[in-house]
Design a protein around this motif. Structure first.
Motif, short mmCIF file in Angstrom:
data_model
loop_
_atom_site.label_atom_id
_atom_site.label_comp_id
_atom_site.label_asym_id
_atom_site.label_seq_id
_atom_site.Cartn_x
_atom_site.Cartn_y
_atom_site.Cartn_z
N ILE A 131 5.52 -0.54 8.24
CA ILE A 131 5.38 0.85 7.79
C ILE A 131 6.77 1.42 7.54
CG2 ILE A 131 4.49 3.13 8.37
CD1 ILE A 131 2.66 1.66 10.46
N VAL A 132 6.98 1.89 6.30
CA VAL A 132 8.26 2.46 5.90
C VAL A 132 8.04 3.91 5.46
CG1 VAL A 132 10.16 2.32 4.22
CG2 VAL A 132 9.19 0.23 5.19
N SER A 133 8.84 4.81 6.01
CA SER A 133 8.80 6.21 5.60
C SER A 133 9.48 6.34 4.24
CB SER A 133 9.53 7.09 6.62
OG SER A 133 9.84 8.35 6.07
N LYS A 134 8.77 6.91 3.27
CA LYS A 134 9.36 7.11 1.94
C LYS A 134 10.54 8.09 2.04
CE LYS A 134 5.20 6.52 -0.90
NZ LYS A 134 4.24 7.21 -1.80
N GLU A 135 10.36 9.17 2.77
CA GLU A 135 11.39 10.20 2.86
C GLU A 135 12.65 9.71 3.56
OE1 GLU A 135 12.09 14.66 4.74
OE2 GLU A 135 10.09 13.79 4.75
N ALA A 136 12.48 9.06 4.71
CA ALA A 136 13.63 8.59 5.50
C ALA A 136 14.18 7.27 4.98
CB ALA A 136 13.24 8.46 6.97
N GLY A 137 13.36 6.51 4.23
CA GLY A 137 13.80 5.20 3.77
C GLY A 137 14.08 4.26 4.93
N TYR B 135 8.82 8.77 15.67
CA TYR B 135 7.89 9.04 14.58
C TYR B 135 6.46 9.29 15.04
CZ TYR B 135 11.87 7.63 11.88
OH TYR B 135 13.14 7.55 11.36
N ARG B 136 6.27 9.34 16.34
CA ARG B 136 4.94 9.58 16.89
C ARG B 136 4.57 11.06 16.79
NH1 ARG B 136 5.90 5.53 22.00
NH2 ARG B 136 5.88 3.63 20.73
N ARG B 137 3.26 11.32 16.83
CA ARG B 137 2.72 12.69 16.82
C ARG B 137 3.01 13.45 15.53
NH1 ARG B 137 1.78 15.22 22.31
NH2 ARG B 137 1.19 13.39 23.50
N LYS B 138 3.13 12.70 14.43
CA LYS B 138 3.39 13.31 13.13
C LYS B 138 2.36 12.89 12.09
CE LYS B 138 8.20 13.88 14.10
NZ LYS B 138 9.29 13.19 14.58
N GLY B 139 1.32 12.17 12.52
CA GLY B 139 0.26 11.75 11.62
C GLY B 139 0.55 10.49 10.82
N TYR B 140 1.68 9.84 11.07
CA TYR B 140 2.02 8.64 10.31
C TYR B 140 1.03 7.51 10.55
CZ TYR B 140 6.58 10.62 9.09
OH TYR B 140 7.59 11.40 8.60
N MET B 141 0.67 7.28 11.83
CA MET B 141 -0.23 6.16 12.11
C MET B 141 -1.61 6.43 11.57
SD MET B 141 -0.43 3.12 12.87
CE MET B 141 1.18 2.84 13.60
N ARG B 142 -2.05 7.63 11.64
CA ARG B 142 -3.36 7.98 11.06
C ARG B 142 -3.35 7.65 9.57
NH1 ARG B 142 -6.16 13.76 11.97
NH2 ARG B 142 -6.12 12.93 14.08
N GLU B 143 -2.27 7.99 8.90
CA GLU B 143 -2.12 7.75 7.46
C GLU B 143 -2.08 6.25 7.16
OE1 GLU B 143 1.24 9.14 4.24
OE2 GLU B 143 0.82 10.50 5.91
N ALA B 144 -1.28 5.52 7.93
CA ALA B 144 -1.16 4.07 7.70
C ALA B 144 -2.46 3.35 8.02
CB ALA B 144 -0.01 3.51 8.56
N ALA B 145 -3.07 3.68 9.14
CA ALA B 145 -4.30 3.00 9.55
C ALA B 145 -5.44 3.29 8.57
CB ALA B 145 -4.69 3.42 10.97
N LEU C 147 0.86 -1.17 0.00
CA LEU C 147 0.00 0.00 0.00
C LEU C 147 0.90 1.23 0.00
CD1 LEU C 147 -2.58 -1.05 2.75
CD2 LEU C 147 -2.79 -1.30 0.27
N GLN C 148 0.44 2.29 -0.62
CA GLN C 148 1.21 3.53 -0.63
C GLN C 148 0.32 4.69 -0.22
OE1 GLN C 148 3.96 4.56 -3.80
NE2 GLN C 148 3.55 2.57 -4.74
N THR C 149 0.88 5.59 0.58
CA THR C 149 0.23 6.84 0.91
C THR C 149 1.18 7.94 0.48
OG1 THR C 149 1.21 7.06 3.11
CG2 THR C 149 -0.81 5.73 2.94
N ALA C 150 0.85 9.16 0.79
CA ALA C 150 1.71 10.27 0.40
C ALA C 150 3.12 10.12 0.98
CB ALA C 150 1.10 11.59 0.87
N ARG C 151 3.21 9.60 2.21
CA ARG C 151 4.53 9.54 2.87
C ARG C 151 5.01 8.14 3.21
NH1 ARG C 151 3.92 13.04 8.04
NH2 ARG C 151 2.02 11.81 8.20
N LEU C 152 4.19 7.13 2.93
CA LEU C 152 4.51 5.79 3.43
C LEU C 152 4.36 4.69 2.38
CD1 LEU C 152 2.34 6.02 6.68
CD2 LEU C 152 4.80 6.45 6.50
N PHE C 153 5.16 3.64 2.59
CA PHE C 153 4.92 2.32 1.99
C PHE C 153 4.49 1.44 3.15
CE2 PHE C 153 8.34 3.77 -0.99
CZ PHE C 153 7.61 3.71 -2.16
#
Length: 168
Positions: free
Chosen positions: A71-77, A105-115, A4-10
């Motif tokens: 969950i992998v950050s696209k930017e940080a790899g 990586y908490r409090r940056k919206g990553y989990m909201r995006e992944a979930a 799955l891909q989001t704006a910031r995540l794989f």
């Protein structure tokens, strides 16, 4: 389709070989994910569950992809956390979601995006009627993620709150 891909995540579902490589901390896991795997991942709870996941996939290959997703950050790899289900949908079409992020990586919206992405995927699968979750009464960050998903708090037991979301 997958990952799955989001704006910031794989978000990668884990097949048996990858689960085994993660458990053994084999260097090939980094190659498979095309990402750095931090020393503090997997975190203790997941580390403890990995042998169970491996055994389950060995005996029930249909459990893929109803377990661990990375969950992998696209930017940080880099691997920043994990999300997944506690098994295949039951006979009533119910699946339970769980997740965790590394502290940096908490409090940056990553989990909201992944979930959001994983719930959308789950509700596109045949037979999934309801998503459930539980979280500690003190885990306000997790409660916010569940509320963002549209989940409704349905009960509590001890220190745990129980949530649900119906597939409409």
């Amino acid at each position: 389709m997958l990952p799955l891909q989001t704006a910031r995540l794989f978000i990668y579902p884990c097949r048996l070989p990858l689960l085994t490589e993660i458990y053994l901390r084999h260097p090939h896991a980094r190659e498979a994910l095309q990402a750095h795997i931090p020393e503090n991942w997997p975190q203790p709870d997941l580390k403890e569950q990995l042998p169970h996941f491996i055994e389950l996939l060995q005996h029930d290959p249909r459990s893929f992809p109803w377990m661990l997703w990375i969950i992998v950050s696209k930017e940080a790899g880099t691997v920043i956390g994990d999300i997944g289900f506690k098994g295949r949908p039951d006979k009533n079409g119910v699946v339970e979601i769980g997740y965790t992020l590394l502290p940096d990586y908490r409090r940056k919206g990553y989990m909201r995006e992944a979930a959001t992405s994983l719930v959308k995927w789950a509700f596109q699968q045949p037979h999934v009627r309801k998503l459930i979750a539980e979280c500690d009464v003190t885990n306000t960050a997790s409660m916010r993620v569940l509320q963002h998903l549209g989940m409704e708090e349905v009960s509590s037991s001890g220190e745990m709150l129980h949530w649900q979301l119906l597939n409409k």
